[in-house]
Design a protein around this motif. Structure first.
Motif, short mmCIF file in Angstrom:
data_model
loop_
_atom_site.label_atom_id
_atom_site.label_comp_id
_atom_site.label_asym_id
_atom_site.label_seq_id
_atom_site.Cartn_x
_atom_site.Cartn_y
_atom_site.Cartn_z
N THR A 227 0.92 -1.02 0.02
CA THR A 227 0.06 0.05 -0.04
C THR A 227 0.73 1.33 -0.02
O THR A 227 0.38 2.23 -0.66
N GLY A 228 2.03 0.90 0.61
CA GLY A 228 2.98 2.38 0.49
C GLY A 228 3.42 2.62 -0.92
O GLY A 228 3.86 3.70 -1.06
N ARG A 229 3.05 1.87 -2.07
CA ARG A 229 3.56 2.04 -3.13
C ARG A 229 2.13 2.23 -4.13
O ARG A 229 2.29 2.95 -5.02
N VAL A 230 1.16 1.57 -3.95
CA VAL A 230 -0.19 1.63 -4.84
C VAL A 230 -1.45 2.58 -4.12
O VAL A 230 -2.39 2.45 -4.71
N CYS A 231 -1.18 2.78 -2.75
CA CYS A 231 -2.56 3.40 -2.12
C CYS A 231 -2.90 4.75 -2.89
O CYS A 231 -1.65 5.71 -2.91
N PRO A 232 -4.07 5.21 -2.96
CA PRO A 232 -4.34 6.31 -3.60
C PRO A 232 -4.48 7.50 -2.56
O PRO A 232 -4.69 8.66 -2.65
N HIS A 233 -3.88 7.05 -1.22
CA HIS A 233 -3.85 8.06 -0.17
C HIS A 233 -4.92 9.10 0.21
O HIS A 233 -4.57 10.35 0.04
#
Length: 824
Positions: free
Chosen positions: A141-147
């Motif tokens: 998620t640190g790479r692909v999360c839309p935050h």
């Protein structure tokens, strides 16, 4: 008993001395009556009101003495309604946030403010532990999360939002580089077995949290490897398989069994799993069926599902495409398909989307990166038919105009007759949506009994994730439709909580909603005076490979923060949530009595400046409810608390709080504050009380032996308090006892022995270090005598430790060269 008074409280008979208040009588009987004030307050809180049989009005238990034969009810409907009303009145003047807006916006509700504060301390592994309490996939998620958390970050009202997601990636990468395994505690086996069907984000999340609760978990996955859409739907350049494999390995190492290549309905059924001994089943099978366009010619050779294309590329198959490619769709997956095409040889890639750029569902960052790599975007156009001529595909599109917003708020594309545009391409990829595979739900048995929506999704209780079949739970895309990874992770964790309650025979109730007295639900509601004096510090730029370099391969193009960058970026956090979360009695009572903030509304504007001049305590009068605990508990008359007047509800019209020169910095005022109006500056980790571990100890600074309580979350000391009911200090401490333990988090504090090897100090075991010291001491003693040896003890040593040190040096070594380093 002849001189005692008999009183009945909640049907319990209590004998007390005459003159005892109802509040003290209840306390004597172990009956809790809530109160927020110090009882000596000029304007009492009124929360402690109770009902007396025969009396029309409620009375304050703190000031009403008991009478013989009195019958008291502390929990009647009228009492609860009164307390609820009083709490709502106090909350209407309480200006502050319980939980930071970024954590509320996060689908997994990660304690973002908490882990950013741990990064600032250099406690990276502790930050990772805090993240994994809610999200076991921080590497991914640190790479692909839309935050979405960053969209609610109030720092952007000063300059730019904090790069929260990249900081999550930093601590996850740090642990990976340091080869630190998940150090979560092992749990006692419960004897219950749970089957997780589907090894995607939802299934992995549910499996992880169930395993941590002690259940025996087995994942059954149809594909050759675990990961779901993380593996087969997200390209390598965004999420390297090596990283994903490491993350899945860390989850499996919690004791989870895995069966890959096992498909529901083909290799097993829900009934067979029950017969095998699984007490509960979680369905996290995702949404893998592609939605067709319905356009004439979509079955022609060269027209391929975008999802199937990404799966084949991810599986390492030999995928070949032409030079010109059209992609139908506008979501993140469409961007992934387009950018993947560039990396395997396409020279011209065009995305065709039926609405305008404003309605584009893909993340703006994804769109910008795709454009930077050379992807063309063709808006307000809809495919009308696909043809094949002379070995090439021709896609005819009609320009569209958007209708007025419908009931759902969306504008729908309406084709414009005679506006045809034709693209000649070699390949067409359709990426317009996915659905769960409904063919699974038409089978006989339990699977056929599942309630299914018109959109082919499993219907569950939105709070508990229970399906219509007993013992079967579901979450992730199979319930919600295609959503983000972090939403699937959150669904898996929440379902795991419900499954645990189900297996242990407890009532399945949803987690209680956190109360949040907001400074502004939206950014435009936030008073900009909150940020007065905050210096502008632009966010750290996320390092990434140049577009012309990255499109040549599938190497990860977004790079991580360095340690210095991470420390600077984490330091930009404004700490919007309340750090007094663990002891805010106003919040806990408001939740208990169901306070409704919408009844009266809440203050949205900052009324008082925050006072930060005290060396150890921050004063925020905006949170003060004028309970006067701070003033009445200060034995040095150092607290100056005044109100300019009171309204018809006995609420202060204006408040002034000041700590004067008589203050000894004992911190008792902050410990007694029930709202977070007074907080210790050393407390930076906001955690609820049920997440604190309390350890009794004795202060090591002098020989008084004051009792202390260490309030710890994980391996982090949150704050030091003292029990007012225990000798010898009865809750009183000096400044060192209350505030002198921040050295525990100092980045230069030694936590392991260091020995010099080859000119460098390196970590060693205690045995190695002590052996080296003793060997060198003996050699020097024999060569030069005892007077060349000396010992300095630390200011942090206890009296007992100092005694042993000097005794060792005098009796064993034979020298008086011993001193305390504080004397230097």
């Amino acid at each position: 008993m002849t001189n005692s008074v008999k009183v009945t409280i909640n049907r319990q008979t209590v004998w007390v001395e005459p003159g005892t208040t109802i509040l003290d009588a209840a306390s004597h009987a172990g009956i809790d009556i809530p109160t927020l004030c110090s009882h000596q307050a000029d304007h009492p809180c009124q929360i402690c009101a109770v009902e007396i049989e025969g009396e029309k009005a409620l009375v304050r238990s703190c000031s009403t003495p008991v009478e013989h034969g009195m019958v008291v009810n502390t929990k009647s409907d009228s009492v609860r309604a009164h307390r609820k009303h009083i709490l709502e009145l106090k909350l209407s003047r309480h200006y502050g946030d319980c939980i930071s807006p970024c954590s509320i916006a996060c689908p997994a509700n990660i304690n973002i403010q908490g882990y950013l504060s741990l990064i600032c301390r250099g406690q990276y592994l502790e930050a990772l532990r805090l993240i994994k309490e809610k999200n076991p996939l921080p590497l991914s998620t640190g790479r692909v999360c839309p935050h979405p958390c960053q969209d609610m970050c109030r720092r952007m009202l000063v300059d730019d939002s904090v790069t929260i997601n990249h900081l999550k990636r930093f601590v996850a990468d740090y642990a990976l580089d340091a080869e630190k395994r998940d150090c979560s505690s092992t749990f006692v086996p419960t004897g219950h077995r749970v089957a997780i069907i589907g090894g995607g984000p939802a299934g992995l999340s549910a499996a992880y949290y169930l395993a941590r609760k002690g259940h025996a978990v087995t994942i059954l996955e149809a594909m050759p490897e675990l990961g779901g859409m993380l593996r087969y739907g997200i390209p390598e350049y965004r999420l390297p398989k090596k990283i994903l494999n490491q993350e899945i390995k860390s989850i499996i190492q919690t004791g989870i069994h895995v069966r890959t290549g096992k498909q529901l309905g083909k290799n097993f059924t829900l009934e067979s799993l029950t017969e095998e001994g699984f007490g509960a089943i979680f369905l996290g099978i995702g949404a893998w069926r592609e939605v067709k366009t319905g356009v004439e010619g979509e079955d022609l050779e060269g027209v391929v599902s975008g999802l199937r294309f990404l799966k084949n590329v991810a599986a390492g198959k030999d995928v070949r495409i032409g030079k010109r490619v059209a992609v139908i769709g506008g979501g993140n997956s469409a961007m992934d398909v387009a950018r993947t095409c560039l990396r395997i040889g396409a020279e011209e890639v065009t995305i065709i989307y039926r609405r305008s750029r404003l309605e584009l569902p893909a993340r703006e960052q994804e769109v910008r990166e795709a454009e930077a790599e050379g992807v063309r975007l063709f808006f307000v156009a809809i495919p009308s038919r696909i043809m094949r001529e002379n070995g090439h595909l021709r896609i005819e599109v009609l320009r569209t105009q958007l209708s007025e917003p419908g009931e759902d708020g969306r504008r729908y594309p309406v084709p414009i007759s005679g506006s045809e545009v034709i693209f000649e391409v070699d390949n067409i990829f359709s990426v317009i949506g996915q659905r769960p595979d409904v063919s699974l739900f038409s089978s006989e048995g339990k699977i056929g009994e599942l309630a299914i929506s018109q959109k082919d999704r499993i219907i569950v209780d939105p709070d508990t994730f229970q399906t219509s079949v007993k013992g079967v739970f579901a979450g992730g895309d199979v319930v919600s439709g295609p959503r983000t990874v972090v939403k699937a992770v959150a669904a898996g964790r929440k379902a795991a909580d419900s499954i645990h309650l189900y297996l242990t025979g407890a009532e399945i109730t949803p987690a209680q909603t956190e109360l949040n007295v907001t400074r502004g639900g939206n950014l435009d509601e936030v008073d900009l005076r909150n940020f007065a004096g905050i210096q502008i510090e632009p966010r750290e730029r996320i390092p990434e490979r140049p577009p012309d370099i990255r499109i040549r391969s599938f190497i990860e193009y977004t790079l991580g923060f360095s340690e210095d960058m991470a420390l600077r970026e984490a330091g930009r956090c404004l700490g919007c949530g309340c750090v007094a979360l663990s002891k805010c009695e106003l919040r806990s009572l408001a939740i208990e009595y169901g306070a409704d903030l919408s009844v009266l509304g809440t203050e949205k504007r900052l009324k008082y400046a925050i006072e930060d001049s005290h060396p150890f305590i921050t004063i925020d009068p905006n949170k003060c409810i004028f309970c006067q605990r701070c003033k009445n508990n200060c034995q040095y008359q150092a607290m100056e608390l005044d109100a300019t007047g009171f309204d018809e509800n006995d609420l202060p019209l204006g408040i002034t709080i000041r700590i004067n020169e008589w203050c000894t910095c004992c911190g008792k005022c902050a410990d007694n504050c029930p709202t977070g109006a007074l907080v210790k500056k050393c407390v930076t980790l906001p955690v609820p009380s049920d997440q604190l571990r309390q350890t009794r100890t004795v202060c090591a600074y002098c020989g008084c032996g004051c009792n202390l309580t260490l309030n710890v979350n994980g391996e982090s000391l949150v704050e030091v308090t003292s029990d007012p009911s225990h000798a010898p200090n009865f809750g009183n401490t000096c400044v060192k006892g209350r505030f002198g333990y921040d050295f525990l988090h100092h980045p230069e504090r030694l936590t392991h022995p260091l020995v010099r090897k080859g000119g460098y100090l390196v970590e060693a075991t205690w045995d190695e270090a002590l052996s080296l010291v003793s060997r060198n001491f003996l050699e020097l003693k024999e060569k030069c005598g005892t007077q060349v040896l000396a010992c300095l003890s630390s200011a942090k040593c206890t009296n007992e430790e100092n005694y042993v040190i000097q005794k060792f040096m005098r009796a064993v070594i034979g020298t008086n060269n011993v001193d305390h380093c504080a004397r230097l």
